[in-house]
Write an enzyme that holds these catalytic residues in place. Structure first.
Site, PDB file in Angstrom:
ATOM      1  N   GLY A 205     -27.125  27.838  52.920  1.00 45.48           N
ATOM      2  CA  GLY A 205     -26.910  26.755  53.885  1.00 45.48           C
ATOM      3  C   GLY A 205     -25.450  26.369  53.947  1.00 45.48           C
ATOM      4  O   GLY A 205     -24.586  27.119  53.495  1.00 45.48           O
ATOM      5  N   ASN A 206     -25.154  25.228  54.516  1.00 46.90           N
ATOM      6  CA  ASN A 206     -23.769  24.734  54.521  1.00 46.90           C
ATOM      7  C   ASN A 206     -23.781  23.205  54.526  1.00 46.90           C
ATOM      8  O   ASN A 206     -24.842  22.591  54.510  1.00 46.90           O
ATOM      9  CB  ASN A 206     -22.984  25.318  55.704  1.00 46.90           C
ATOM     10  CG  ASN A 206     -23.572  24.908  57.028  1.00 46.90           C
ATOM     11  OD1 ASN A 206     -23.611  23.720  57.356  1.00 46.90           O
ATOM     12  ND2 ASN A 206     -24.070  25.878  57.787  1.00 46.90           N
ATOM     13  N   ARG A 207     -22.581  22.627  54.546  1.00 43.45           N
ATOM     14  CA  ARG A 207     -22.463  21.184  54.303  1.00 43.45           C
ATOM     15  C   ARG A 207     -22.616  20.309  55.546  1.00 43.45           C
ATOM     16  O   ARG A 207     -22.379  19.113  55.495  1.00 43.45           O
ATOM     17  CB  ARG A 207     -21.103  20.886  53.674  1.00 43.45           C
ATOM     18  CG  ARG A 207     -20.903  21.517  52.341  1.00 43.45           C
ATOM     19  CD  ARG A 207     -19.519  21.201  51.799  1.00 43.45           C
ATOM     20  NE  ARG A 207     -19.152  22.110  50.737  1.00 43.45           N
ATOM     21  CZ  ARG A 207     -19.587  22.017  49.485  1.00 43.45           C
ATOM     22  NH1 ARG A 207     -20.408  21.047  49.152  1.00 43.45           N
ATOM     23  NH2 ARG A 207     -19.212  22.891  48.576  1.00 43.45           N
TER      24      ARG A 207
ATOM     25  N   ALA B 152     -23.307  24.005  62.698  1.00 43.55           N
ATOM     26  CA  ALA B 152     -22.624  24.951  61.811  1.00 43.55           C
ATOM     27  C   ALA B 152     -23.669  26.023  61.475  1.00 43.55           C
ATOM     28  O   ALA B 152     -24.559  25.800  60.653  1.00 43.55           O
ATOM     29  CB  ALA B 152     -22.145  24.247  60.563  1.00 43.55           C
TER      30      ALA B 152
END
Ligand code: PMT
Length: 402
Positions: free
Chosen positions: A208-210, A276
């Site tokens: 995943g990402n932030r 994102a």
């Protein structure tokens, strides 16, 4: 220009030398057709007499939260008003509003107000620049309130700089513009992507990402308030839009976001891609939890579909596409090249080099680049205020103004 006929306005006057301008402000608001109820702090009343403002507004002015007539009326007034304007707003009252202190008639009414709230600060240049004031302004904007920008010029101290309260004419123009843009996107269908994507590795793990989804959700809310029909394709995020008319399609992975966005964009006028999206995903997704065996674990990743490139490639005449670029270096060149490759009409650059910009923050600092190669830089603002700036740019492009 939209007019203010019949609008019920609360005007809060706090203790600044700029309070003398509130007499003209009341006069201009009444002339524009508004009903004005003035509230003053005690120190506001030291700078201009309540009698002057009650004569101009043709209503009693409230200065004391504990007086019999105003004890409950802060709640009633908060419900009665179509808008609340606090002008001038001192650094002290700004700080109280930012932290929810309700020890006077203005701050108590502010907490009860369900209407849009506008604030026009007035203070000396160093007070205006102080990090505590900057933070309080961002907090107030982050709650959805509207900053009427300060002016530059000679201040009461004799110093010259930023901090003057906007002129009454500018405040009235700002309010006109606010109501004008209420329906400025009426009839437009807008797709917004937001949040991260999660690419599963096994039943318990993912890549995943932030991204929190804050930027895209703020855009969805702002566009809905301008009358657009908004569909938000939202990756895994704890957030939801405040505006109930936003249609939310929850997704997990880039593949799901790709399918949903393609479907929605078929019928959309504008796409704004703030998500994102993971560029790669594991080739294999294990059906069982991967056990800890060796010292290393190899995952083979394959490319995800590029949603932006798909939508940009198939864009019909009259459709607009706005993308984001999250960069860490060589920002302008990278963003411009992404805009061209993905066929965006505009690209919104945010850089991780800028403190307070990008993932997770309530704030962002953006630069907008278009086909005209013009670069429009914006200062650090709440994501809600950034969303308004982005929509203003899209509307200007749409209306052929840039
Ligand atoms: O969600 P927040 O915590 O509020 O943070 C906001 C944000 C930083 C995520 C947001 O402002 C932002 O910059 N979003 C884009 C992040 C990104 O992935 O940028 P990029 O430079 O890698 O991608 C360029 C553009 O292509 C973006 O519009 C992206 O949505 C899109 N893209 C990228 C890859 C892909 N497979 N599909 C895409 O559509």
């Amino acid at each position: 220009m939209a007019n203010l006929t019949g609008k019920k306005m609360l005007l809060g006057v706090t203790g600044s030398i700029a309070a003398y301008k509130s007499a003209s402000l009341v006069r201009l608001l009444i002339k524009a057709g508004a009903e004005v109820q003035v509230l003053m702090t005690k120190s506001g009343a030291d700078f201009i007499s309540p009698l002057t403002l009650s004569t101009l507004s043709k209503r009693p002015v409230y200065t004391d939260i504990t007086s019999e007539e105003s004890w409950n009326s802060h709640v009633e007034m908060g419900l009665w008003a179509d808008a609340m304007v606090v002008a001038p707003l001192t650094a002290a009252s700004l700080a109280k509003m930012a932290c929810g202190m309700s020890d006077n008639i203005i701050t108590a009414t502010y907490l009860s107000a369900r209407c849009p709230v506008f604030f026009a600060p007035a203070m000396d240049l160093d007070m205006w620049q102080h990090p505590a004031t900057r933070e309080n302004v961002r907090r107030l904007q982050g709650f959805g309130n509207h900053l009427i920008p300060v002016g530059h010029g000679e201040l009461a101290s004799g110093l010259v700089g930023e901090g003057r309260m906007a002129e009454p004419e500018e405040i009235v123009a700002y309010l006109h513009h606010f109501w004008e843009r209420q329906q400025s996107l009426a009839g437009k269908k807008i797709l917004i992507t937001a949040g991260p994507t999660y690419e599963p590795i096994d039943p318990v793990r993912f890549i995943g990402n932030r991204s929190s989804g804050k930027m895209g959700v703020a855009l969805a809310d702002a566009a809905a308030r301008r009358g657009a029909e908004v569909t938000l394709v939202l990756g895994p995020s704890r957030l939801l839009p405040r505006e109930s008319q936003v249609k939310v399609i929850p997704v997990q992975s880039a593949g799901e976001m790709h399918r949903a966005a393609q479907e929605v964009f078929k019928d959309a006028d504008i796409g704004i891609l703030a998500a994102a999206v993971a560029d790669y995903r594991p080739r294999e997704v294990s059906a069982q939890k991967i056990k800890k065996t060796g010292d290393t674990l190899r995952l083979e990743l394959v490319k995800n579909p590029d949603i932006a490139a798909t939508l940009g490639g198939g864009k019909a005449p009259g459709q607009w596409l706005v993308g984001f670029a999250l960069e860490t270096d060589n920002e302008l060149a990278n963003a411009q090249s992404k805009r061209e490759k993905k066929n965006f009409d505009l690209i919104v650059l945010n850089s991780l080099q800028d403190e307070g910009a990008g993932f997770h923050y309530d704030t962002n600092k953006i630069t907008i680049l278009g086909k005209d190669n013009k670069i429009r830089k914006f200062e650090l603002k709440s994501k809600l205020a950034v969303a308004e700036d982005i929509l203003d740019e899209i509307e200007a492009l749409w209306n052929g103004k840039i």
